[in-house]
Design a protein around this motif. Structure first.
Motif, PDB file in Angstrom:
ATOM      1  N   LEU A  13       0.687  -1.276  -0.030  1.00 35.62           N
ATOM      2  CA  LEU A  13       0.047   0.072   0.066  1.00 35.62           C
ATOM      3  C   LEU A  13       0.815   1.207  -0.134  1.00 35.62           C
ATOM      4  CD1 LEU A  13      -2.725  -0.998   2.521  1.00 35.62           C
ATOM      5  CD2 LEU A  13      -3.133  -0.500   0.052  1.00 35.62           C
ATOM      6  N   VAL A  14       1.919   1.211   0.692  1.00 32.60           N
ATOM      7  CA  VAL A  14       2.900   2.492   0.776  1.00 32.60           C
ATOM      8  C   VAL A  14       3.518   2.560  -0.629  1.00 32.60           C
ATOM      9  CG1 VAL A  14       5.017   3.429   1.633  1.00 32.60           C
ATOM     10  CG2 VAL A  14       3.137   2.335   3.339  1.00 32.60           C
ATOM     11  N   GLU A  15       3.974   1.561  -1.172  1.00 31.52           N
ATOM     12  CA  GLU A  15       4.614   1.507  -2.553  1.00 31.52           C
ATOM     13  C   GLU A  15       3.565   2.033  -3.482  1.00 31.52           C
ATOM     14  OE1 GLU A  15       6.032  -2.409  -3.393  1.00 31.52           O
ATOM     15  OE2 GLU A  15       7.666  -1.933  -1.727  1.00 31.52           O
ATOM     16  N   ARG A  28       5.080  15.411  -1.146  1.00 33.27           N
ATOM     17  CA  ARG A  28       5.338  14.563   0.211  1.00 33.27           C
ATOM     18  C   ARG A  28       3.857  13.694   0.369  1.00 33.27           C
ATOM     19  NH1 ARG A  28       4.401  18.635   5.385  1.00 33.27           N
ATOM     20  NH2 ARG A  28       2.388  19.664   4.387  1.00 33.27           N
ATOM     21  N   LEU A  29       4.115  12.794   1.286  1.00 29.12           N
ATOM     22  CA  LEU A  29       3.151  11.741   1.608  1.00 29.12           C
ATOM     23  C   LEU A  29       2.962  11.880   3.136  1.00 29.12           C
ATOM     24  CD1 LEU A  29       0.865   9.525   1.084  1.00 29.12           C
ATOM     25  CD2 LEU A  29       2.798   7.956   1.044  1.00 29.12           C
ATOM     26  N   VAL A  30       1.787  12.003   3.790  1.00 29.13           N
ATOM     27  CA  VAL A  30       1.698  12.243   5.068  1.00 29.13           C
ATOM     28  C   VAL A  30       0.764  11.136   5.541  1.00 29.13           C
ATOM     29  CG1 VAL A  30       0.834  13.877   6.852  1.00 29.13           C
ATOM     30  CG2 VAL A  30       2.227  14.643   5.209  1.00 29.13           C
ATOM     31  N   VAL A  31       1.099  10.374   6.805  1.00 27.19           N
ATOM     32  CA  VAL A  31       0.207   9.443   7.412  1.00 27.19           C
ATOM     33  C   VAL A  31       0.060   9.870   8.888  1.00 27.19           C
ATOM     34  CG1 VAL A  31       0.726   7.727   5.898  1.00 27.19           C
ATOM     35  CG2 VAL A  31       2.139   7.912   7.998  1.00 27.19           C
ATOM     36  N   ARG A  32      -0.868   9.725   9.242  1.00 25.38           N
ATOM     37  CA  ARG A  32      -1.224   9.823  10.861  1.00 25.38           C
ATOM     38  C   ARG A  32      -1.333   8.778  11.557  1.00 25.38           C
ATOM     39  NH1 ARG A  32      -2.148  15.444  11.533  1.00 25.38           N
ATOM     40  NH2 ARG A  32      -2.881  16.481   9.462  1.00 25.38           N
ATOM     41  N   SER A  33      -0.678   8.443  12.673  1.00 25.63           N
ATOM     42  CA  SER A  33      -0.798   7.131  13.605  1.00 25.63           C
ATOM     43  C   SER A  33      -1.191   7.717  14.949  1.00 25.63           C
ATOM     44  CB  SER A  33       0.423   6.435  13.283  1.00 25.63           C
ATOM     45  OG  SER A  33       0.383   5.253  14.116  1.00 25.63           O
ATOM     46  N   ASN A  34      -2.168   6.989  15.614  1.00 26.56           N
ATOM     47  CA  ASN A  34      -2.167   6.920  17.139  1.00 26.56           C
ATOM     48  C   ASN A  34      -0.954   7.006  17.945  1.00 26.56           C
ATOM     49  OD1 ASN A  34      -3.122   6.497  19.931  1.00 26.56           O
ATOM     50  ND2 ASN A  34      -5.317   6.676  19.092  1.00 26.56           N
ATOM     51  N   ALA A  35      -0.733   7.621  18.807  1.00 20.38           N
ATOM     52  CA  ALA A  35       0.510   7.824  19.619  1.00 20.38           C
ATOM     53  C   ALA A  35       0.410   6.523  20.380  1.00 20.38           C
ATOM     54  CB  ALA A  35       0.448   8.827  20.639  1.00 20.38           C
ATOM     55  N   VAL A  36      -0.348   5.695  20.599  1.00 21.64           N
ATOM     56  CA  VAL A  36      -0.168   4.319  21.255  1.00 21.64           C
ATOM     57  C   VAL A  36       0.380   3.101  20.304  1.00 21.64           C
ATOM     58  CG1 VAL A  36      -1.756   5.106  23.107  1.00 21.64           C
ATOM     59  CG2 VAL A  36      -2.466   3.547  21.130  1.00 21.64           C
ATOM     60  N   ARG A  37       0.182   3.572  18.843  1.00 27.51           N
ATOM     61  CA  ARG A  37       0.392   2.377  17.999  1.00 27.51           C
ATOM     62  C   ARG A  37       1.965   2.335  17.599  1.00 27.51           C
ATOM     63  NH1 ARG A  37      -2.405   2.298  12.821  1.00 27.51           N
ATOM     64  NH2 ARG A  37      -2.071   0.056  13.040  1.00 27.51           N
ATOM     65  N   ALA A  39       4.059  -0.054  17.128  1.00 27.46           N
ATOM     66  CA  ALA A  39       4.413  -0.965  15.867  1.00 27.46           C
ATOM     67  C   ALA A  39       4.221  -0.391  14.742  1.00 27.46           C
ATOM     68  CB  ALA A  39       3.715  -2.344  16.023  1.00 27.46           C
ATOM     69  N   ALA A  40       3.377   0.534  14.442  1.00 26.86           N
ATOM     70  CA  ALA A  40       3.096   1.049  13.446  1.00 26.86           C
ATOM     71  C   ALA A  40       4.085   2.188  13.094  1.00 26.86           C
ATOM     72  CB  ALA A  40       1.622   2.028  13.337  1.00 26.86           C
ATOM     73  N   HIS A  41       4.539   3.034  14.089  1.00 27.08           N
ATOM     74  CA  HIS A  41       5.549   3.911  14.138  1.00 27.08           C
ATOM     75  C   HIS A  41       6.857   3.389  13.381  1.00 27.08           C
ATOM     76  CE1 HIS A  41       3.399   5.934  17.585  1.00 27.08           C
ATOM     77  NE2 HIS A  41       2.456   5.898  16.451  1.00 27.08           N
ATOM     78  N   LYS A  47       9.812   2.345   6.479  1.00 23.66           N
ATOM     79  CA  LYS A  47       9.913   2.650   5.120  1.00 23.66           C
ATOM     80  C   LYS A  47      10.195   4.200   4.751  1.00 23.66           C
ATOM     81  CE  LYS A  47       7.613  -1.226   4.450  1.00 23.66           C
ATOM     82  NZ  LYS A  47       8.864  -2.091   4.954  1.00 23.66           N
ATOM     83  N   GLY A  48      10.998   4.903   5.641  1.00 23.90           N
ATOM     84  CA  GLY A  48      11.593   6.178   5.138  1.00 23.90           C
ATOM     85  C   GLY A  48      10.807   7.354   5.597  1.00 23.90           C
ATOM     86  N   PHE A  49       9.412   7.204   6.377  1.00 25.04           N
ATOM     87  CA  PHE A  49       8.884   8.194   6.801  1.00 25.04           C
ATOM     88  C   PHE A  49       9.581   8.641   8.006  1.00 25.04           C
ATOM     89  CE2 PHE A  49       5.611   6.028   4.766  1.00 25.04           C
ATOM     90  CZ  PHE A  49       4.550   6.813   4.357  1.00 25.04           C
ATOM     91  N   GLU A  50       9.434  10.153   8.133  1.00 25.04           N
ATOM     92  CA  GLU A  50      10.287  10.763   9.472  1.00 25.04           C
ATOM     93  C   GLU A  50       9.249  11.579  10.236  1.00 25.04           C
ATOM     94  OE1 GLU A  50      12.602  13.524   7.684  1.00 25.04           O
ATOM     95  OE2 GLU A  50      13.882  12.616   6.612  1.00 25.04           O
TER      96      GLU A  50
END
Length: 69
Positions: A13-15, A28-37, A39-41, A47-50
Motif C-alpha cells: 500500500l505504501v509503495e 510529500r506523503l503524510v500519514v497519521r498514527s495514534n500515539a499508542v501504535r 508498531a505502526a510507528h 519505510k523512510g517516513f520521518e
C-alpha cells in the motif's frame, strides 16, 4: 487486523501510494498514527517516513445543565 499483519500488505500500500503521489507531482506523503501504535510507528520509519510531531487531544466534558423547577 492482527491476523493480516506481516504479510506485506502495508508495504504494498505504501509503495502504490508513493507511486500515485509521485505521478501527480506531490511533494510529500503524510500519514497519521495514534500515539499508542508503536508498531505502526516502527513500520513507517522503516519505510523512510520521518516523524514530524506528536500531538495530544484534550477534552473537557461539560456538566449537564440542571433543569429549572
Amino acid at each position: 487486523d492482527e491476523q493480516h499483519r506481516g504479510k506485506g500488505i502495508g508495504k504494498a500500500l505504501v509503495e502504490v501510494a508513493t507511486e500515485w503521489c509521485a505521478s501527480r507531482g506531490c511533494e510529500r506523503l503524510v500519514v497519521r498514527s495514534n500515539a499508542v501504535r508503536t508498531a505502526a510507528h516502527a513500520f513507517y520509519t522503516g519505510k523512510g517516513f520521518e516523524e514530524q510531531k506528536q500531538q495530544k487531544v484534550f477534552v473537557l466534558h461539560a456538566k449537564p445543565a440542571i433543569p429549572e423547577l
